[in-house]
Design an enzyme around this catalytic site. Structure first.
Site, PDB file in Angstrom:
ATOM      1  N   ASN A  11       0.867  -1.183   0.000  1.00 42.54           N
ATOM      2  CA  ASN A  11       0.000   0.000   0.000  1.00 42.54           C
ATOM      3  C   ASN A  11       0.904   1.234   0.000  1.00 42.54           C
ATOM      4  O   ASN A  11       1.464   1.587   1.027  1.00 42.54           O
ATOM      5  CB  ASN A  11      -0.883  -0.045   1.263  1.00 42.54           C
ATOM      6  CG  ASN A  11      -1.715   1.211   1.439  1.00 42.54           C
ATOM      7  OD1 ASN A  11      -1.790   2.053   0.537  1.00 42.54           O
ATOM      8  ND2 ASN A  11      -2.340   1.343   2.600  1.00 42.54           N
ATOM      9  N   TRP A  12       1.031   1.836  -1.168  1.00 44.87           N
ATOM     10  CA  TRP A  12       1.959   2.971  -1.287  1.00 44.87           C
ATOM     11  C   TRP A  12       1.415   4.237  -0.622  1.00 44.87           C
ATOM     12  O   TRP A  12       2.122   5.208  -0.482  1.00 44.87           O
ATOM     13  CB  TRP A  12       2.248   3.262  -2.760  1.00 44.87           C
ATOM     14  CG  TRP A  12       3.075   2.219  -3.458  1.00 44.87           C
ATOM     15  CD1 TRP A  12       3.530   1.019  -2.939  1.00 44.87           C
ATOM     16  CD2 TRP A  12       3.560   2.276  -4.812  1.00 44.87           C
ATOM     17  NE1 TRP A  12       4.250   0.352  -3.886  1.00 44.87           N
ATOM     18  CE2 TRP A  12       4.293   1.089  -5.047  1.00 44.87           C
ATOM     19  CE3 TRP A  12       3.442   3.212  -5.839  1.00 44.87           C
ATOM     20  CZ2 TRP A  12       4.903   0.826  -6.272  1.00 44.87           C
ATOM     21  CZ3 TRP A  12       4.042   2.949  -7.067  1.00 44.87           C
ATOM     22  CH2 TRP A  12       4.764   1.767  -7.278  1.00 44.87           C
ATOM     23  N   LYS A  13       0.142   4.232  -0.279  1.00 48.32           N
ATOM     24  CA  LYS A  13      -0.509   5.428   0.295  1.00 48.32           C
ATOM     25  C   LYS A  13      -0.250   6.626  -0.628  1.00 48.32           C
ATOM     26  O   LYS A  13      -0.154   6.446  -1.839  1.00 48.32           O
ATOM     27  CB  LYS A  13      -0.025   5.654   1.721  1.00 48.32           C
ATOM     28  CG  LYS A  13      -0.185   4.377   2.575  1.00 48.32           C
ATOM     29  CD  LYS A  13      -0.044   4.597   4.037  1.00 48.32           C
ATOM     30  CE  LYS A  13      -0.255   3.275   4.765  1.00 48.32           C
ATOM     31  NZ  LYS A  13      -0.154   3.367   6.209  1.00 48.32           N
ATOM     32  N   HIS A  96      -9.461   0.879   4.877  1.00 49.45           N
ATOM     33  CA  HIS A  96      -8.198   1.122   5.597  1.00 49.45           C
ATOM     34  C   HIS A  96      -8.449   2.084   6.760  1.00 49.45           C
ATOM     35  O   HIS A  96      -9.280   2.989   6.650  1.00 49.45           O
ATOM     36  CB  HIS A  96      -7.159   1.705   4.630  1.00 49.45           C
ATOM     37  CG  HIS A  96      -5.798   1.766   5.238  1.00 49.45           C
ATOM     38  ND1 HIS A  96      -5.410   2.786   6.071  1.00 49.45           N
ATOM     39  CD2 HIS A  96      -4.755   0.906   5.164  1.00 49.45           C
ATOM     40  CE1 HIS A  96      -4.162   2.542   6.471  1.00 49.45           C
ATOM     41  NE2 HIS A  96      -3.747   1.419   5.940  1.00 49.45           N
ATOM     42  N   GLU A  98      -6.916   4.552   7.805  1.00 42.12           N
ATOM     43  CA  GLU A  98      -6.766   5.988   7.484  1.00 42.12           C
ATOM     44  C   GLU A  98      -8.026   6.518   6.797  1.00 42.12           C
ATOM     45  O   GLU A  98      -8.403   7.670   7.000  1.00 42.12           O
ATOM     46  CB  GLU A  98      -5.501   6.187   6.629  1.00 42.12           C
ATOM     47  CG  GLU A  98      -4.250   6.051   7.479  1.00 42.12           C
ATOM     48  CD  GLU A  98      -3.018   5.525   6.750  1.00 42.12           C
ATOM     49  OE1 GLU A  98      -2.969   5.574   5.506  1.00 42.12           O
ATOM     50  OE2 GLU A  98      -2.100   5.051   7.452  1.00 42.12           O
ATOM     51  N   GLU A 173      -5.273  -4.982  10.786  1.00 39.31           N
ATOM     52  CA  GLU A 173      -4.284  -3.923  10.952  1.00 39.31           C
ATOM     53  C   GLU A 173      -4.563  -3.170  12.249  1.00 39.31           C
ATOM     54  O   GLU A 173      -5.391  -2.243  12.266  1.00 39.31           O
ATOM     55  CB  GLU A 173      -4.350  -2.946   9.770  1.00 39.31           C
ATOM     56  CG  GLU A 173      -4.053  -3.588   8.434  1.00 39.31           C
ATOM     57  CD  GLU A 173      -3.444  -2.601   7.458  1.00 39.31           C
ATOM     58  OE1 GLU A 173      -2.370  -2.890   6.938  1.00 39.31           O
ATOM     59  OE2 GLU A 173      -4.031  -1.525   7.254  1.00 39.31           O
ATOM     60  N   GLY A 179       2.512   2.400  10.747  1.00 38.32           N
ATOM     61  CA  GLY A 179       3.438   3.510  10.567  1.00 38.32           C
ATOM     62  C   GLY A 179       4.130   3.950  11.839  1.00 38.32           C
ATOM     63  O   GLY A 179       4.769   5.008  11.879  1.00 38.32           O
ATOM     64  N   SER A 218       3.523  -1.978  10.419  1.00 38.00           N
ATOM     65  CA  SER A 218       4.983  -1.987  10.653  1.00 38.00           C
ATOM     66  C   SER A 218       5.637  -3.340  10.359  1.00 38.00           C
ATOM     67  O   SER A 218       6.559  -3.748  11.066  1.00 38.00           O
ATOM     68  CB  SER A 218       5.307  -1.514  12.078  1.00 38.00           C
ATOM     69  OG  SER A 218       4.892  -0.167  12.258  1.00 38.00           O
TER      70      SER A 218
HETATM   71  P1  PGA Z   1       2.876   0.344   7.679  1.00 44.36           P
HETATM   72  O1  PGA Z   1       1.412   0.513   7.063  1.00 44.36           O
HETATM   73  O2  PGA Z   1       3.444  -0.932   7.120  1.00 44.36           O
HETATM   74  O3  PGA Z   1       3.624   1.555   7.228  1.00 44.36           O
HETATM   75  O4  PGA Z   1       2.714   0.280   9.161  1.00 44.36           O
HETATM   76  C1  PGA Z   1       0.550  -0.584   6.896  1.00 44.36           C
HETATM   77  C2  PGA Z   1      -0.766  -0.130   6.308  1.00 44.36           C
HETATM   78  O5  PGA Z   1      -1.251   0.942   6.676  1.00 44.36           O
HETATM   79  O6  PGA Z   1      -1.364  -0.833   5.458  1.00 44.36           O
END
Ligand code: PGA
Length: 258
Positions: A11-13, A96, A98, A173, A179, A218
């Site tokens: 997931n490149w966000k 997700h 976010e 998650e 993150g 992470s």
């Molecule tokens: P991260 O993000 O690996 O940077 O913790 C995972 C995600 O949000 O899918």
């Protein structure tokens, strides 16, 4: 070890540029070993750039979100499931944390997105996970189950019923691990993954055994192997480490070796 085919999705966000993406994709393609399904989820605007490079190869294309509305129309700024199929996506991340926390996506919206994605022939990667306060208050399972049940009920009520779940991937998650560099321990992950599978088994034991449940939060080359070694962890949804080809391919190798 389970028969489920492991998956590693990046997931490149909101990261990347045309130039940077090229190098990243070439690095991933050069380093990816067979034995896991690999998915790259760049921002919408880069999907059509990447599609020809990935077409017919070992790495699949996915989007990070989709509009809940099933039909084209006056939805400024939105991208439809049909459009994602049109540019070559196979997968789409839905729900997700976010999107839930920053853009107000409710369980009901997430469930609608799942149905819309499936109707267009996309395979949703459905994210669930608790906040740190939930975990500290002992509410992890309650929160995860509420998020999951919203989707399971919507599927059960849909034309194809719960069998459509075999086109879905789940991702656990924990929000406090995303993150932050703070990963769930393999045991913490396994506990929730087994719980998720158990909730699905309450409705359909066969599907609960075949559906993949990814861990996200992470994941790094240094912890991937032990996370993916847990019985109910079928791979990972990777944020930060998916932006570095060498780290991402090391995580893929860990999924293959599990
Ligand atoms: P991260 O993000 O690996 O940077 O913790 C995972 C995600 O949000 O899918």
């Amino acid at each position: 070890m389970s028969q489920r085919h492991p998956m590693v999705a990046g997931n490149w966000k909101m990261h990347g540029s045309r130039a940077a993406n090229l190098a990243l994709v070439e690095g991933v393609l050069a380093g990816t070993v067979p034995g896991a399904e690999v998915v790259l989820c760049p921002p919408f605007v880069y999907l059509a750039d990447l599609a020809p490079r990935l077409a017919g190869g070992a790495v699949q294309l996915g989007a990070q979100d989709v509009c809940a509305e099933p039909h084209h129309g006056a939805y400024t700024g939105e991208v439809s499931a049909d459009m994602l199929r049109d540019v070559g996506c196979r997968y789409v991340i839905v729900g997700h944390s976010e999107r839930r926390a920053l853009y107000g996506e409710t369980d009901a919206i997430v469930a609608r997105k799942v149905l819309t994605a499936l109707a267009a022939g996309l395979q949703p990667i459905i994210c669930v996970g608790e906040q740190l306060e939930d975990r500290d208050a002992g509410r992890t399972e309650a929160v995860v189950s509420e998020q999951l049940e919203a989707v399971l009920s919507a599927l059960a009520d849909s034309a194809n019923g719960l069998t459509a779940l075999d086109q879905c991937v789940l991702a656990y998650e924990p929000v406090w691990a995303i993150g932050t560099g703070r990963t769930a321990s393999p045991e913490q992950a396994q506990q929730v993954h087994a719980f998720i599978r158990g909730r699905i088994a309450n409705r359909d034991a066969t599907i609960s055994e075949s559906v993949r449940v990814l861990y996200g939060g992470s994941v790094k080359p240094g912890n991937a192997r032990e996370l993916f070694g847990m019985a109910d962890v079928d791979g990972g949804l990777i944020g930060g480490a998916s932006l570095k080809a060498d780290e991402f391919v090391a995580i893929i190798a860990a999924a293959v070796a599990r």
